[in-house]
Design a protein around this motif. Structure first.
Motif, PDB file in Angstrom:
ATOM      1  N   THR A  53       0.813  -1.269  -0.017  1.00  0.00           N
ATOM      2  CA  THR A  53       0.058   0.112  -0.052  1.00  0.00           C
ATOM      3  C   THR A  53       1.013   1.274  -0.049  1.00  0.00           C
ATOM      4  O   THR A  53       2.103   0.868   0.243  1.00  0.00           O
ATOM      5  N   TYR A  55       1.271   3.279   2.244  1.00  0.00           N
ATOM      6  CA  TYR A  55       2.051   3.668   3.633  1.00  0.00           C
ATOM      7  C   TYR A  55       3.026   2.773   3.944  1.00  0.00           C
ATOM      8  O   TYR A  55       3.828   2.781   4.738  1.00  0.00           O
ATOM      9  N   ARG A 320      -3.216  -2.365   8.956  1.00  0.00           N
ATOM     10  CA  ARG A 320      -3.343  -1.261   8.085  1.00  0.00           C
ATOM     11  C   ARG A 320      -3.523  -1.617   6.626  1.00  0.00           C
ATOM     12  O   ARG A 320      -4.279  -1.174   6.021  1.00  0.00           O
ATOM     13  N   LYS A 323      -6.702  -3.570   6.136  1.00  0.00           N
ATOM     14  CA  LYS A 323      -7.885  -2.669   6.169  1.00  0.00           C
ATOM     15  C   LYS A 323      -7.996  -1.732   4.599  1.00  0.00           C
ATOM     16  O   LYS A 323      -8.966  -1.703   4.138  1.00  0.00           O
ATOM     17  N   PHE A 324      -6.622  -1.520   4.335  1.00  0.00           N
ATOM     18  CA  PHE A 324      -6.569  -0.787   3.008  1.00  0.00           C
ATOM     19  C   PHE A 324      -6.913  -1.621   1.931  1.00  0.00           C
ATOM     20  O   PHE A 324      -8.035  -1.273   0.983  1.00  0.00           O
ATOM     21  N   ILE A 328     -10.749   0.444   3.003  1.00  0.00           N
ATOM     22  CA  ILE A 328     -10.627   1.760   3.814  1.00  0.00           C
ATOM     23  C   ILE A 328      -9.409   2.577   3.418  1.00  0.00           C
ATOM     24  O   ILE A 328      -8.225   1.827   3.590  1.00  0.00           O
ATOM     25  N   LYS A 329      -9.527   3.748   2.861  1.00  0.00           N
ATOM     26  CA  LYS A 329      -8.488   4.404   2.463  1.00  0.00           C
ATOM     27  C   LYS A 329      -8.311   5.504   3.339  1.00  0.00           C
ATOM     28  O   LYS A 329      -6.921   5.952   3.427  1.00  0.00           O
ATOM     29  N   LYS A 330      -8.889   5.823   4.262  1.00  0.00           N
ATOM     30  CA  LYS A 330      -8.697   6.788   5.458  1.00  0.00           C
ATOM     31  C   LYS A 330      -9.074   6.288   6.695  1.00  0.00           C
ATOM     32  O   LYS A 330      -9.626   5.190   6.750  1.00  0.00           O
ATOM     33  N   LEU A 332      -7.182   4.679   8.862  1.00  0.00           N
ATOM     34  CA  LEU A 332      -6.724   3.226   8.920  1.00  0.00           C
ATOM     35  C   LEU A 332      -6.337   2.924  10.465  1.00  0.00           C
ATOM     36  O   LEU A 332      -6.012   1.744  10.670  1.00  0.00           O
ATOM     37  N   GLU A 333      -6.177   3.898  11.342  1.00  0.00           N
ATOM     38  CA  GLU A 333      -6.003   3.704  12.637  1.00  0.00           C
ATOM     39  C   GLU A 333      -7.192   3.387  13.586  1.00  0.00           C
ATOM     40  O   GLU A 333      -6.807   2.772  14.577  1.00  0.00           O
ATOM     41  N   ASP A 372      -2.386  -0.391  16.300  1.00  0.00           N
ATOM     42  CA  ASP A 372      -3.081  -1.403  16.400  1.00  0.00           C
ATOM     43  C   ASP A 372      -3.860  -1.812  17.347  1.00  0.00           C
ATOM     44  O   ASP A 372      -3.190  -2.053  18.714  1.00  0.00           O
TER      45      ASP A 372
END
Length: 544
Positions: A53, A55, A320, A323-324, A328-330, A332-333, A372
């Motif tokens: 990703t 990130y 994360r 999740k991506f 989920i793009k935003k 992530l926390e 996490d």
């Protein structure tokens, strides 16, 4: 840091085979391998990942931390990674020495000029460029078609302005006007050649086989037709030797070679890996991007060439990243078990490729980040264990080798207890279409492969030139299993579109393009270069 000569002494390398580059960096001469080739070989551990990703999942950090952890278990370990390119260092990605307490050092030297390998590749590449244009200027005896010269120039910097240029302007004395361009040095075929050559003879042979363009009869013109391979090898005489440094915990590390993971095989040099295997019990290395791009090429190109059998594969994953890939793009926390559940099939696909296609033991490294939640961590662990997938938490960023002990123990158990029937995906004597079909369907999970008419013509022309029985290097987005970077997770019923095929005759593989792969990156609106400076004592600040 230990003085590098102390590391050399611990490894038992005679001084005549070592070239120091200051107190903490040096090169082990390429011909030292002849002295140790009869030593028993250690175990090779490949660190890969799920589809990355924007990130970052911590693959290099995990590679280094795992090396430190195995050393803490009283084994001889060795880390092998690629050299950083200065383009991304000054752009947005930053350096490539790991992070936190799992790094190779001295990081500022490694991230910048290091031992000059990348400069040497740049110079050798541009020497060939200059000799091509000089040949054309002085009569063009080889009848090179100036409209079909494949060989660009290169620079180790992100500079979009140089992607497409016109050179040779200003009158006859300044050359023949033609379209040209620049690639970043890591994308140069010379970089791939350095990373696959184990001695000077191989280096010169591979350089000589570079296809620089086509003549007016439609036949390939090679570097050796120009007569450039000898002088290029002179420029590269030291660059072929592996660079020796250490981790923060004193584990020896070869940082050598830096080919792109899209248009090349994306792994550190073969000679460094082979040398490390003769000097240690466990060698930990990585391949670019996820299993679909990095590991597949590592097995089918690098391992095949070096006749190397991997012992295990580690797949790095983060909460994360799951999740991506779960959409989920935003945010992530924030805790989101449902998104993790949706993203899990991407990871499971990569695990299945390692276990079922390449038939290797696999361990998932769950790279823990501070935000996490315990519920998220436990959910991932339980889902994987329920599927009989080995998994361990990695905390090497925060704790160094100590945070990788559980992972190291799990990897060693996998090597000792799990079945290893490693096999290549295809035979070299299969047709190129069959090789591509196997990669796309069995590794990516595609339903179908569609070749454009131009790609079909490319294949026909390359085979007519005599380039047959070579491995295939796929150029594809790293963000998706498909050729569409927006198709995250585990896409189904998708098609891979082959748009073009090129020959890397020196590197010795076919490059298959499935999209627009950028070989000269640009800088972001606020590049990392703006944050870097020297303090009044000459120390670098702001280098990530």
């Amino acid at each position: 840091m230990k003085r590098i000569l102390e590391v050399v002494l611990e490894l038992g390398i005679p001084e005549e085979f070592f070239i120091p580059y200051g107190w903490y960096v040096g090169k082990v001469k390429w011909n030292y391998y002849k002295e140790i080739q009869n030593n028993p070989s250690g175990k090779l551990i490949l660190v890969s990942a799920m589809n990355p990703t924007p990130y970052g999942e911590g693959k290099t950090t995990t590679t280094i931390g795992l090396g430190d952890a195995i050393r803490r278990l009283s084994y001889r370990s060795f880390v092998c990674i690629r050299e950083p390119s200065m383009g991304p260092v000054f752009g947005i990605k930053g350096g490539a020495v790991g992070g936190g307490k799992a790094k190779v050092v001295p990081e500022d030297i490694i991230n910048l000029h290091f031992t000059g390998d990348i400069h040497a590749v740049t110079s050798a590449h541009n020497l060939l460029s200059a000799l091509i244009d000089n040949h054309i200027y002085h009569g063009n005896e080889l009848s090179i078609d100036v409209r079909q010269i494949f060989w660009k120039r290169c620079l180790d910097m992100n500079d979009r302005q140089l992607r497409f240029i016109v050179s040779g302007l200003g009158g006859r004395a300044n050359g023949i006007p033609r379209e040209d361009g620049f690639d970043i040095t890591a994308a140069s075929e010379v970089m791939a050649i350095i990373s696959l050559s184990r001695n000077i003879s191989e280096l010169k042979e591979r350089l000589g086989n570079i296809v620089i363009g086509i003549n007016k009869n439609g036949m390939p013109v090679l570097c050796k037709d120009i007569g450039a391979q000898g002088s290029m090898s002179v420029v590269l005489k030291d660059a072929i030797s592996p660079n020796l440094v250490q981790t923060l915990e004193g584990t020896p590390a070869f940082v050598h070679g830096g080919p792109f993971a899209n248009i090349a095989h994306g792994a550190n040099s073969l000679i460094a890996t082979e040398m490390a295997l003769k000097l240690s019990d466990y060698v930990i290395t990585e391949a670019g991007f996820g299993v679909d791009l990095g590991a597949e090429k590592f097995f089918n190109i690098k391992c095949r060439l070096g006749n190397i059998k991997p012992s295990a594969v580690v797949i790095v994953v983060s909460v994360r990243a799951l999740k991506f890939h779960g959409g989920i793009k935003k945010d992530l926390e924030g805790e989101n078990i449902e998104a993790i559940k949706k993203g899990l099939p991407n990871l499971l696909h990569h695990v299945d490729v390692i276990r079922d296609v390449f038939k290797l033991p696999v361990v998932v490294a769950l790279n823990r980040f501070p935000k996490d939640s315990e519920r998220e961590i436990e959910y991932v662990l339980s889902e994987l264990r329920d599927r009989n997938i080995r998994v361990a938490i990695s905390e090497v960023y925060e704790k160094g080798g100590l945070g990788g002990i559980q992972l190291a123990q799990e990897v060693i158990k996998a090597i000792e207890e799990d079945k290893n029937e490693f096999s290549y995906l295809y035979d070299l004597n299969e047709s190129y279409k069959d090789k591509i079909d196997k990669i796309c369907k069995r590794v990516y999970g595609a339903r179908e492969v569609i070749f454009s008419e131009s790609a079909k013509e490319d294949l026909k022309r390359i085979e007519s030139w005599g380039f047959v029985n070579l491995p295939v290097c796929m150029a594809k987005t790293q963000y998706s299993l498909s050729d569409n970077p927006k198709l995250l997770g585990r896409p189904e019923d998708f098609v891979i579109n082959v748009q073009g095929v090129k020959i890397s005759g020196g590197a010795g593989f076919l490059v298959v393009y499935t999209g627009n792969i950028m070989t000269m990156p640009g800088l972001p609106k606020v590049p990392s270069a703006y944050n870097m400076d020297l303090d009044e004592n000459g120390n670098i600040i702001g280098l990530l």
